[in-house]
Write an enzyme that holds these catalytic residues in place. Structure first.
Site, PDB file in Angstrom:
ATOM      1  N   GLU A  49       0.807  -1.224   0.000  1.00  0.00           N
ATOM      2  CA  GLU A  49       0.000   0.000   0.000  1.00  0.00           C
ATOM      3  C   GLU A  49       0.841   1.275   0.000  1.00  0.00           C
ATOM      4  O   GLU A  49       0.411   2.299  -0.544  1.00  0.00           O
ATOM      5  CB  GLU A  49      -0.956  -0.005   1.199  1.00  0.00           C
ATOM      6  CG  GLU A  49      -2.063  -1.027   1.120  1.00  0.00           C
ATOM      7  CD  GLU A  49      -1.700  -2.400   1.670  1.00  0.00           C
ATOM      8  OE1 GLU A  49      -2.595  -3.268   1.758  1.00  0.00           O
ATOM      9  OE2 GLU A  49      -0.500  -2.606   2.012  1.00  0.00           O
TER      10      GLU A  49
ATOM     11  N   PHE B 207     -11.532  -7.438  13.835  1.00  0.00           N
ATOM     12  CA  PHE B 207     -10.459  -7.903  12.955  1.00  0.00           C
ATOM     13  C   PHE B 207     -10.157  -6.850  11.889  1.00  0.00           C
ATOM     14  O   PHE B 207     -11.044  -6.342  11.224  1.00  0.00           O
ATOM     15  CB  PHE B 207     -10.867  -9.219  12.294  1.00  0.00           C
ATOM     16  CG  PHE B 207      -9.855  -9.727  11.301  1.00  0.00           C
ATOM     17  CD1 PHE B 207      -8.607 -10.177  11.721  1.00  0.00           C
ATOM     18  CD2 PHE B 207     -10.142  -9.742   9.937  1.00  0.00           C
ATOM     19  CE1 PHE B 207      -7.670 -10.640  10.812  1.00  0.00           C
ATOM     20  CE2 PHE B 207      -9.213 -10.210   9.023  1.00  0.00           C
ATOM     21  CZ  PHE B 207      -7.975 -10.657   9.461  1.00  0.00           C
TER      22      PHE B 207
ATOM     23  N   LYS C 139     -17.681  -1.078   5.762  1.00  0.00           N
ATOM     24  CA  LYS C 139     -18.110  -2.067   4.769  1.00  0.00           C
ATOM     25  C   LYS C 139     -19.623  -2.082   4.610  1.00  0.00           C
ATOM     26  O   LYS C 139     -20.135  -2.239   3.484  1.00  0.00           O
ATOM     27  CB  LYS C 139     -17.596  -3.451   5.170  1.00  0.00           C
ATOM     28  CG  LYS C 139     -17.756  -4.497   4.074  1.00  0.00           C
ATOM     29  CD  LYS C 139     -17.038  -5.779   4.418  1.00  0.00           C
ATOM     30  CE  LYS C 139     -17.141  -6.790   3.271  1.00  0.00           C
ATOM     31  NZ  LYS C 139     -16.429  -8.061   3.585  1.00  0.00           N
TER      32      LYS C 139
ATOM     33  N   MET D 214      24.054   8.960   2.401  1.00  0.00           N
ATOM     34  CA  MET D 214      23.884  10.205   3.149  1.00  0.00           C
ATOM     35  C   MET D 214      24.079   9.973   4.643  1.00  0.00           C
ATOM     36  O   MET D 214      24.627  10.821   5.356  1.00  0.00           O
ATOM     37  CB  MET D 214      22.518  10.825   2.871  1.00  0.00           C
ATOM     38  CG  MET D 214      22.376  12.253   3.361  1.00  0.00           C
ATOM     39  SD  MET D 214      23.553  13.398   2.595  1.00  0.00           S
ATOM     40  CE  MET D 214      22.699  13.807   1.079  1.00  0.00           C
TER      41      MET D 214
END
Length: 582
Positions: A51, A113, A163, A480
């Site tokens: 994601e 859940f 949902k 770096m």
């Protein structure tokens, strides 16, 4: 009016809003939305491998096209995995709408859940967020979210949809956008402020335009107007990391990037200017250095659409709250109306030419070993003839070398993570940019460490036959981090060496890409040309000098006048106060 499910309403809204691409990953809490998308092939869904990759792809898509990026992820870990990209978009003012699934409303707060408090988690890293509890409100929220994400100072907006709201039905009609009571970005500048700014600019002996990402976010016309105003006034122009490309690097008026790894001439011009015109930038700490020594004898004009950015860090003489493009247009028009001519800035330019003579971006070659600066310069040279090139970067030394040695003459061609400095940004951003610009040559300049943050997105590239090029400057270090350890901790390289790098060429082959390795100067030019000419995705493992440092630089907590130009100037120890600012 036909009743539709919440999921169908969402998809209808996306169609109404002209959304063409969605970057996402399915899960239980968004299955109704994915089922609705199944019937609408006009919206291209890009299946990512993580994601965070989705959010950076959406950023790359948005930054390169000017359209909002759209992300679709599930609840719980899907939403929390997206938080880094959401924060990155907030810091760099990238328009993005992130749609997250949520557990059913009756389970919210029960530790169900894959439940997470997405609204609470993202409250401080979004421009705005919503929890939609009824399908009847969904259309209005979605249209408003896109409006907020793309207007004013752009930024990410999260829409959290339980949902059961996706499954429940409600009548749908395309909503009219309401005038929001509190959200009304000021686009037009105050006339008196524009008048004061123009007269100050006309009277200045040592002016400098300090430009930022706001010029690019305002749209292509803002870059055109910046160039026109610079030509009218004859003043030099510098830019932040995020503003590169708004003003052409090939112009004689260009000073290069300013700030911690900016050019000597840009930083000294800012230090000795009598007038700074800040256009769409925010006086970031990487730009100002030590605040009490920043441009001590200058008057300052600040143009920004975000009122909260003005006088937040540096006090200014003329604040202009407005869209950058609108304000620049007003200044150009008033300059011409008043009959102002280009001032004689010859003494100022003579001083700048003296600073330019330092050749602060110079570096010493080391035989057949590839200097990373040379690798970027050769990449720039090889792509000059291409009709359209987009460069993304990961974060680290390679990012700064790319900013220093690759010249950008147009906006929206340079995509990098500025404010948050996110390792793992550049590769997925390149995928998003390629999705939005299928005919462009898109190259991600990466480091061997940062590229591994989201390297799983090679699978996304393979699936969608996205011909991105991944140009890795491989020095076997977190470069770096190593450079700062050399500067601040007497070269104690604690956990900055990469002991187990993959064979990037074999990894390319495993994913069906082309893999190339460049190890010596003799191979550099031909290797880059092969990368460009090879169809499809390519990884280049370019082995560069391992201990090269990025110069020039202003150490943390130092003034512009304390720039280090030579690696030999590294002292090995800094004060604890300065270390805290790294």
């Amino acid at each position: 009016m036909a009743e539709k499910s919440g999921a169908d309403i969402l998809v209808e809204c996306l169609l109404d809003l002209g959304v063409e691409v969605v970057f996402g990953y399915p899960g239980g809490a968004v299955l109704p939305i994915y089922d609705a998308l199944f019937n609408h092939p006009t919206i291209k869904h890009v299946l990512v491998r993580h994601e965070q990759g989705a959010t950076h792809m959406a950023e790359g898509y948005a930054r390169s096209t000017g359209k909002p990026g759209v992300v679709l992820v599930t609840s719980g870990p899907g939403a929390t995995n997206a938080v880094t990209g959401i924060t990155d978009a907030l810091m760099d003012s990238i328009p993005m709408v992130v749609i997250t699934g949520q557990v059913p409303t009756q389970l919210i707060g029960t530790d169900a859940f894959q439940e997470a408090d997405t609204i609470g988690i993202t409250r401080h890293c979004t421009k705005h967020n919503y929890l939609v509890k009824t399908p009847a409100k969904l259309a209005e929220v979605i249209h408003e979210a896109f409006h907020i994400a793309t207007t004013g100072r752009p930024g990410p907006v999260v829409i959290d949809i339980p949902k059961n709201v996706q499954i429940a039905t409600a009548p749908y009609a395309k909503p009219e956008l309401k005038v929001h009571a509190s959200y009304r970005p000021q686009v037009k500048a105050d006339a008196a402020a524009i008048d004061a700014a123009v007269e100050m600019l006309a009277a200045a002996d040592r002016p400098v335009f300090y430009t930022g990402g706001g010029v690019i976010n305002s749209g292509p016309q803002a870059s055109v107007l910046l160039r026109e105003l610079a030509a009218l006034t004859g003043a030099p122009v510098t830019s932040t990391l995020m503003g590169l490309g708004a003003f052409p690097a090939t112009s004689d008026q260009w000073l290069g990037m300013l700030g911690m790894h900016g050019t000597y001439e840009a930083n000294f011009a800012m230090n000795e200017a009598d007038l700074i015109i800040c256009v769409g930038a925010r006086f970031d700490d990487r730009v100002t250095g030590r605040l009490d020594a920043f441009a001590p004898n200058s008057r300052k004009i600040h143009i920004d659409i975000d009122r909260s950015s003005i006088n937040k860090i540096v006090d200014v003489d003329v604040p202009i709250v407005a869209d950058v493009g609108s304000a620049l247009g007003d200044m150009v028009a008033l300059w011409k109306q008043r009959g102002h001519e280009t001032a004689d800035l010859s003494a100022w330019w003579a001083k700048i030419d003296g600073w330019r003579a330092k050749k602060s971006l110079g570096y010493a070659e080391q035989g057949s070993e590839i200097m990373p600066q040379r690798a970027i310069a050769e990449l720039y040279k090889a792509t000059r003839s291409a009709s359209d090139v987009i460069i993304t970067t990961e974060v680290g030394q390679h990012q700064m070398w790319a900013a220093q040695h690759f010249g950008f003459d147009a906006p929206n061609k340079w995509l990098t993570s500025g404010g948050l400095g996110t390792m793992g940004y550049g590769f997925p951003a390149a995928i998003g940019a390629q999705m939005g610009n299928p005919d462009s040559l898109v190259i991600c300049v990466a480091g061997d460490a940062s590229v591994q943050m989201n390297i799983q997105e090679m699978g996304t590239v393979t699936q969608y036959r996205t011909p991105v090029k991944l140009f890795i400057l491989n020095n076997e270090y977190m470069g770096m981090v190593r450079q700062w350890q050399e500067l601040t901790y007497e070269s104690r390289y604690s956990n900055s060496y990469s002991d187990s790098l993959p064979d990037f060429v074999k990894l390319a082959e495993a994913y069906g890409w082309t893999g190339l390795r460049i190890e010596t100067m003799d191979e550099l030019e031909s290797g880059i040309r092969t990368m460009i000419d090879t169809p499809g995705p390519v990884i280049v493992d370019c082995r560069v000098a391992k201990l090269s440092n990025c110069f020039p630089m202003i150490p943390s907590g130092a003034a512009h006048t304390d720039m280090l130009l030579d690696p030999k100037q590294i002292a090995g120890i800094m004060s604890d106060e300065a270390k805290a600012l790294v």
